[in-house]
Write an enzyme that holds these catalytic residues in place. Structure first.
Site, PDB file in Angstrom:
ATOM      1  N   GLU A 116       0.850  -1.188   0.000  1.00  0.00           N
ATOM      2  CA  GLU A 116       0.000   0.000   0.000  1.00  0.00           C
ATOM      3  C   GLU A 116       0.887   1.240   0.000  1.00  0.00           C
ATOM      4  O   GLU A 116       2.084   1.160   0.282  1.00  0.00           O
ATOM      5  CB  GLU A 116      -0.953   0.005   1.192  1.00  0.00           C
ATOM      6  CG  GLU A 116      -0.281   0.050   2.549  1.00  0.00           C
ATOM      7  CD  GLU A 116      -1.292   0.010   3.694  1.00  0.00           C
ATOM      8  OE1 GLU A 116      -1.957   1.034   3.905  1.00  0.00           O
ATOM      9  OE2 GLU A 116      -1.396  -1.036   4.360  1.00  0.00           O
ATOM     10  N   LYS A 173       2.655   4.637   1.084  1.00  0.00           N
ATOM     11  CA  LYS A 173       3.098   5.312   2.309  1.00  0.00           C
ATOM     12  C   LYS A 173       2.793   6.795   2.117  1.00  0.00           C
ATOM     13  O   LYS A 173       3.446   7.472   1.331  1.00  0.00           O
ATOM     14  CB  LYS A 173       4.593   5.094   2.551  1.00  0.00           C
ATOM     15  CG  LYS A 173       5.075   5.628   3.885  1.00  0.00           C
ATOM     16  CD  LYS A 173       6.569   5.346   4.062  1.00  0.00           C
ATOM     17  CE  LYS A 173       7.018   5.638   5.492  1.00  0.00           C
ATOM     18  NZ  LYS A 173       6.741   7.007   5.917  1.00  0.00           N
ATOM     19  N   ARG A 228       9.692  -5.203  14.175  1.00  0.00           N
ATOM     20  CA  ARG A 228       9.992  -6.628  14.178  1.00  0.00           C
ATOM     21  C   ARG A 228      10.470  -7.025  12.788  1.00  0.00           C
ATOM     22  O   ARG A 228       9.783  -6.765  11.793  1.00  0.00           O
ATOM     23  CB  ARG A 228       8.763  -7.444  14.567  1.00  0.00           C
ATOM     24  CG  ARG A 228       8.258  -7.161  15.976  1.00  0.00           C
ATOM     25  CD  ARG A 228       9.252  -7.576  17.055  1.00  0.00           C
ATOM     26  NE  ARG A 228       8.749  -7.300  18.395  1.00  0.00           N
ATOM     27  CZ  ARG A 228       8.047  -8.172  19.113  1.00  0.00           C
ATOM     28  NH1 ARG A 228       7.760  -9.375  18.625  1.00  0.00           N
ATOM     29  NH2 ARG A 228       7.615  -7.852  20.320  1.00  0.00           N
TER      30      ARG A 228
END
Length: 536
Positions: free
Chosen positions: A223, A225, A392
């Site tokens: 998608e 930014k 992460r």
């Protein structure tokens, strides 16, 4: 205050992250309440004393020492607090013992503009040079020790062997000196209660996509930014808050957003301003330059609300109607968000669209053509990823669009602060308005287009500092004007029209990309070249 001053002094001379963590954790373990809570707030810029500003410190010091001596010393040292702590005259006669941190905080909070000169002097008289430095840093909110809120939370977690995710969850909603937080972590008390509070939850963040990496798009969703500010909109059914990425409450600056969420939920998205740009549909997102007109305002006029209407382009849902969706996969959260959006005001909320790329090569081609004002790049989100705080590895990636480049001429330089206080590290640069003559020194006006203070290595900083000192042609207080001879290749994300600058232009995120000592100044870019790239 003695232990806090020792901590500040040690942090100043400790560069490694692990070293800073160890110092803060040790201090938090061994210092009693409420002193450690006030110190933690000071390290994370959580304190504000309206009467104690840098100007008040300068006025106070110049009443005690020769003003010229102060000015020369400040220019050499590069830091007001350090200069004041070293120049402050030792008091005559016996003094009270050094104040505790909590005592100093209470005294600073009670100061007014009328009393600050007397009351601050009384505190400084009770401290040695290290204590005075720590007090002034605490008082003015300019610690500049390389301690982010995240690092402080990690240190807190290490100090008491608790999970940093839990610290972040409970941190917001607590106020200094954080007694319930310390009671939970240090003494095993129940976690601080967040019932009936529209509290901020830690954001999930993305890793930059490294050059050459090509994730399998079958496992990731792509998608856009968007180029606004990341926000979290929280409604508990009784009150709604809008939080920035750092957890600051910005509801007062965007009251139309705070008033528009009708259901209990915690939503993650990008705050933007309505507008139009080339290739966008009617009512799309304007550039960041338009959003800046709204940022930082404590009150917003009707005209501002009408001229720069804000909305949130939603990315994710953390909680909906009391159900915590964070443990669920991104695909499940996306379905829940898609079901929620039709219930929201379309003027204030919409959904960030997915990019229909079949392969990474397709995505790269789509990204390369993304020069719209409101697009900053591409996000890649692993479809099975839960919503977890922090970064992460392997879950989310951000792939920013390639920066724009311009060759600019160095015009002015100013010393930095903290560890850069001895170097000229803040650089103002410009481009030619017209054609310069053969020498590049006349025949055209050089107009400022930006200012940058990063992008260079330590060795390049030393080279630039030496260049500024050797090519200074004028001085304006702490600012040095240089001759018009050095070209800097500047990278920036976008450029916008600006009434605040003589050039009529302002760069977004400018940074020094290369030092072009080989390039004649007359070959630097023209204002018209940059103006042609202005985002609407």
């Amino acid at each position: 205050m003695i232990a806090f001053a020792a901590l500040v002094d040690a942090l100043v001379y400790t560069r490694s992250r692990n070293g800073k963590l160890a110092l803060i954790a040790q201090y938090l373990r061994t210092t009693p309440d409420p002193e450690r809570g006030w110190a933690l707030a000071a390290l994370t810029d959580g304190l504000d004393f309206p009467a104690v500003k840098a100007s008040a410190v300068r006025t106070l010091l110049m009443s005690r020492v020769d003003p010229l001596l102060f000015q020369l010393s400040r220019d050499f040292v590069g830091d007001t607090a350090e200069t004041a702590s070293l120049l402050w005259p030792e008091p005559a006669g016996p003094q009270l013992p050094p104040p505790r941190v909590d005592e100093a905080v209470a005294a600073l909070a009670a100061m007014t503009r009328a009393s600050v000169q007397h009351d601050l002097a009384a505190l400084l008289d009770r401290l040695d040079a290290d204590g005075r430095y720590a007090l002034l840093k605490l008082a003015t909110g300019a610690m500049r020790l390389g301690i982010s809120a995240r690092l402080a939370k990690v240190a807190f977690a290490q100090a008491f062997a608790v999970a940093v995710e839990e610290v972040e969850e409970y941190w917001h909603g607590q106020v200094p000196p954080y007694l319930p937080l310390f009671d939970w972590a240090a003494n095993g008390a129940p976690p601080p209660s967040d019932e009936d509070l529209p509290l901020f939850r830690p954001f999930m963040l993305a890793h930059p996509l490294e050059d050459g990496a090509a994730p399998d798009l079958s496992a990731y969703a792509a998608e856009w930014k968007w180029d606004g500010i990341r926000v979290q909109v929280v409604c508990n059914g009784q009150a709604t808050r809008v939080y920035s990425r750092s957890g600051d409450d910005i509801s007062a600056s965007f009251p139309e957003i705070a008033a528009a969420l009708p259901v209990p939920a915690v939503l993650d998205g990008e705050l933007l301003v309505r507008g139009s740009y080339q290739g966008a549909a009617e009512g799309g997102a304007a550039s960041f330059n338009a959003l800046q007109q709204r940022l930082g305002r404590k009150t917003v006029s009707r005209a501002m609300l009408a001229d720069y209407p804000a909305f949130v382009r939603l990315y994710d849902a953390l909680i909906i109607a009391g159900e915590d969706l964070r443990p669920f996969a991104w695909e499940q959260r996306r379905l829940a968000l898609e079901a929620l959006v039709p219930r929201l005001d379309p003027a204030r909320f919409d959904l960030s669209a997915l990019i229909p790329a079949q392969s990474f090569a397709d995505l790269a081609e789509i990204r390369s053509g993304a020069r719209d004002a409101a697009i900053e790049g591409v996000m890649l989100k692993r479809r099975d990823s839960p919503y977890v705080a922090g970064r992460r590895t392997g879950l989310w990636y951000k792939w920013k669009r390639d920066p724009l480049l311009a060759d600019c001429v160095l015009m002015y330089a100013q010393r930095g602060s903290g560890k850069r206080s001895s170097f000229y590290s803040d650089f103002t640069f410009g481009c030619w308005a017209g054609e310069p003559d053969a020498d590049g020194l006349g025949g055209s006006e050089l107009l400022p287009v930006g200012k940058a203070y990063f992008g260079f290595t330590d060795e390049e900083l030393k080279w630039l500092d030496r260049y500024v000192r050797q090519h200074t042609v004028n001085r304006f207080g702490p600012v040095r004007e240089t001759d018009r001879s050095l070209v800097l290749e500047v990278a920036f994300d976008s450029i916008h029209a600006s009434k605040r600058h003589k050039s009529g232009l302002a760069m977004r995120f400018p940074r020094i990309h290369r030092i072009r000592a080989d390039k004649p100044a007359r070959e630097a870019d023209r204002i018209e070249t940059l103006r042609a790239q202005v985002a609407d």
